[in-house]
Design an enzyme around this catalytic site. Structure first.
Site, PDB file in Angstrom:
ATOM      1  CD  GLU A  44      20.152  -6.447  -3.312  1.00 24.74           C
ATOM      2  OE1 GLU A  44      19.351  -7.393  -3.354  1.00 24.74           O
ATOM      3  OE2 GLU A  44      20.641  -6.001  -2.246  1.00 24.74           O
ATOM      4  CD  GLU A  69      13.812  -0.338  -1.993  1.00 22.44           C
ATOM      5  OE1 GLU A  69      12.697   0.089  -2.373  1.00 22.44           O
ATOM      6  OE2 GLU A  69      14.299  -1.428  -2.376  1.00 22.44           O
ATOM      7  CG  ASP A 119       6.905  -5.548  -9.954  1.00 21.88           C
ATOM      8  OD1 ASP A 119       6.332  -6.446 -10.614  1.00 21.88           O
ATOM      9  OD2 ASP A 119       6.289  -4.616  -9.400  1.00 21.88           O
ATOM     10  CE  LYS A 123      -2.524  -6.481 -15.812  1.00 19.05           C
ATOM     11  NZ  LYS A 123      -3.477  -5.381 -15.519  1.00 19.05           N
ATOM     12  CB  THR A 192      16.666 -11.833  -0.856  1.00 22.20           C
ATOM     13  OG1 THR A 192      15.594 -12.633  -1.364  1.00 22.20           O
ATOM     14  CG2 THR A 192      17.770 -11.743  -1.901  1.00 22.20           C
ATOM     15  CD  GLU A 193      15.152  -9.079   3.359  1.00 24.59           C
ATOM     16  OE1 GLU A 193      15.794  -8.314   4.078  1.00 24.59           O
ATOM     17  OE2 GLU A 193      15.260  -9.101   2.109  1.00 24.59           O
ATOM     18  CE1 TYR A 194       8.646 -10.347  -1.198  1.00 21.04           C
ATOM     19  CE2 TYR A 194      10.439  -8.919  -1.881  1.00 21.04           C
ATOM     20  CZ  TYR A 194       9.126  -9.088  -1.504  1.00 21.04           C
ATOM     21  OH  TYR A 194       8.290  -8.004  -1.424  1.00 21.04           O
ATOM     22  CD  GLU A 195      17.847 -17.116  -2.223  1.00 18.70           C
ATOM     23  OE1 GLU A 195      18.526 -18.119  -2.511  1.00 18.70           O
ATOM     24  OE2 GLU A 195      18.300 -15.953  -2.236  1.00 18.70           O
TER      25      GLU A 195
END
Length: 215
Positions: A44, A69, A119, A123, A192-195
């Site tokens: 990952e 990471e 991320d 832009k 995931t945490e964000y999910e």
């Protein structure tokens, strides 16, 4: 994402060197020796706090996992997750830059790449920084087995649409494309945490699998 400085992170990571491996370049082409088996290796890129990769390792003991990471202050949370899970033998972490994968893996070392909530770099001038840009797709191909796969999840529709186009133009085969993953939650989905955070707010989660064509 604003990172909280943790001056003790480096020492904490060094203390847990059996989980967060130092000198990963020394294992290039020989990751099987780390896990002492011939099982497939899934990585990952951007593992964050490690909830996903730890959950995958626990659910699939027949597969080896590496979470990558860059930020040490984030990796400490991933190490804590691994410790809380009982330190599964099929999981290791690397505190390295995911854009330098070829320093740590040879062609064929990796069977699958996971990209979760990367991320979006919204832009246009930052498009090359997106982890599904052609430059990164080429990088993953250089370490994956022939016809290896990328599994990708995001809450960002713009990044998802960009990824669909980028992967298609690269010549990859897309499958299991979902515009709302949680509408029919797969039994084997590890969040995931964000999910968890975004789905709790009612935001759709986008997901796809992409496979490289045979050479």
């Amino acid at each position: 994402m604003r990172l909280r400085n943790k001056p003790w992170a480096e020492d904490f990571i060094k203390t847990h060197s059996t989980i967060a491996l130092p000198d990963p370049e020394s294992y290039k082409g020989n990751w099987k020796s780390v896990f002492n088996n011939d099982n497939p290796l899934h990585i990952e890129v951007g593992t964050g706090k490690g909830q996903f990769i730890t959950g995958m390792a626990m659910a699939n003991p027949h597969i080896n996992y590496i979470g990558i990471e860059l930020y040490g202050s984030v990796l400490v949370s991933a190490i804590e997750n691994v410790l809380e899970a009982g330190t599964p033998a099929n999981l290791k972490l690397l505190n390295v830059d995911g854009s330098k994968l070829k320093e740590f893996f040879e062609k064929g070392d990796v069977d699958r790449v996971y990209l979760n909530f990367s991320d979006p770099w919204p832009k246009t001038r930052h498009a090359k920084r997106r982890l599904t840009h052609a430059n990164f797709l080429r990088l993953y191909e250089d370490v994956l087995v022939d016809q290896g796969e990328i599994h990708f999840k995001t809450d960002n529709r713009g990044l998802f649409e960009f990824s669909l186009v980028s992967m298609s133009q690269y010549g990859m085969m897309l499958k299991d494309v979902s515009l709302d993953l949680h509408a029919e939650m797969p039994e084997d989905n590890i969040m995931t945490e964000y999910e968890e955070k975004f789905s709790a707010k009612g935001q759709p989660i986008y997901r796809l699998e992409a496979q490289y064509k045979a050479k």
